[in-house]
Design an enzyme around this catalytic site. Structure first.
Site, PDB file in Angstrom:
ATOM      1  N   ALA A  87       5.742   1.197   5.241  1.00 37.74           N
ATOM      2  CA  ALA A  87       5.187   0.935   3.914  1.00 37.74           C
ATOM      3  C   ALA A  87       3.698   0.583   3.933  1.00 37.74           C
ATOM      4  O   ALA A  87       2.898   1.319   4.493  1.00 37.74           O
ATOM      5  CB  ALA A  87       6.011  -0.132   3.206  1.00 37.74           C
ATOM      6  N   SER A  88       3.332  -0.541   3.341  1.00 36.81           N
ATOM      7  CA  SER A  88       1.917  -0.895   3.179  1.00 36.81           C
ATOM      8  C   SER A  88       1.199  -1.191   4.483  1.00 36.81           C
ATOM      9  O   SER A  88      -0.027  -1.299   4.489  1.00 36.81           O
ATOM     10  CB  SER A  88       1.777  -2.081   2.223  1.00 36.81           C
ATOM     11  N   MET A  89       1.933  -1.313   5.575  1.00 31.38           N
ATOM     12  CA  MET A  89       1.247  -1.500   6.854  1.00 31.38           C
ATOM     13  C   MET A  89       0.422  -0.261   7.211  1.00 31.38           C
ATOM     14  O   MET A  89      -0.499  -0.344   8.015  1.00 31.38           O
ATOM     15  CB  MET A  89       2.249  -1.829   7.951  1.00 31.38           C
ATOM     16  N   LYS A  91      -1.705   0.987   5.372  1.00 34.95           N
ATOM     17  CA  LYS A  91      -3.064   0.754   4.873  1.00 34.95           C
ATOM     18  C   LYS A  91      -3.983   0.282   6.001  1.00 34.95           C
ATOM     19  O   LYS A  91      -5.137   0.698   6.080  1.00 34.95           O
ATOM     20  CB  LYS A  91      -3.044  -0.258   3.732  1.00 34.95           C
ATOM     21  N   TYR A 179      -5.390  -4.848  -5.415  1.00 32.17           N
ATOM     22  CA  TYR A 179      -4.633  -4.166  -4.361  1.00 32.17           C
ATOM     23  C   TYR A 179      -4.282  -2.764  -4.832  1.00 32.17           C
ATOM     24  O   TYR A 179      -3.726  -2.590  -5.911  1.00 32.17           O
ATOM     25  CB  TYR A 179      -3.371  -4.976  -4.074  1.00 32.17           C
TER      26      TYR A 179
END
Length: 191
Positions: A87-89, A91, A179
């Site tokens: 997921a957002s990791m 980024k 974000y």
């Protein structure tokens, strides 16, 4: 910084549940025995169910291994082919990749993102364009509209196609920190 990326990848996947594809590639280099032992110890110490590590050197996989469980509930073992939803990791990984391009002179933080978007229409509703740096700082002004979750394979679209349908700018770049999954997705396209 390039030595940091494999470690970042390993750390990012450690705490996620996973799905496994078959058959798993198993490339185990005895030179990594200490690394393997450290990962196994870290999983035990932290209570993390599983992880996977892939080390690439000169474009070739030199070590690939799963540790612990891909799914703690079903007790399915992790292997080198385990797919981890991080997921957002992503980024962080996208930002690292972008900064590697900045260091090599292939991307400039102070240039408009549109200069690198290869024809993708990047919104520009205000007096200044969205800069590459705005994407990394989450100050692009892009809206987080519904529709960014993928429920299954039928919902998946190529990134360019997805962004073409979803990029909407609602604030001037640099005026507000928010974000932004869309901003980092656009950064991923630039990378």
């Amino acid at each position: 910084m390039t030595r940091f990326l494999p470690a970042a990848l390993a750390l990012c996947v450690a705490a996620c549940q996973a799905e496994t594809a078959s058959p798993p590639p198993r490339v185990v280099d005895p030179a990594f025995a200490a690394v393997d032992a450290k990962i196994v110890a870290e999983l035990a110490e932290t209570g993390t169910p599983g992880a996977a590590l892939v080390v690439v050197r000169d474009g070739r996989i030199v070590h690939a291994r799963g540790y612990g469980l891909a799914d703690a509930e079903t007790k399915r073992a992790a292997d080198a082919n385990t797919v981890w939803p991080i997921a957002s990791m992503t980024k962080v990984l996208t930002a690292v990749a972008a900064m590697l391009l900045v260091e090599s002179g292939k991307l400039a933080l102070d240039r408009p993102a549109a200069d690198y978007a290869d024809g993708l229409q990047v919104p520009n509703r205000f007096d200044q364009p969205i800069l590459v740096a705005d994407l990394l700082r989450h100050t692009s002004g892009l809206d987080e509209l519904p529709g960014r979750r993928v429920e299954g394979a039928a919902d998946m679209r190529p990134l360019r196609e997805f962004l073409s349908a979803h990029l909407v700018q609602y604030r001037a770049p640099g005026s507000f920190t928010s974000y932004s999954s869309y901003g980092m997705s656009l950064e991923g396209l630039l990378v």
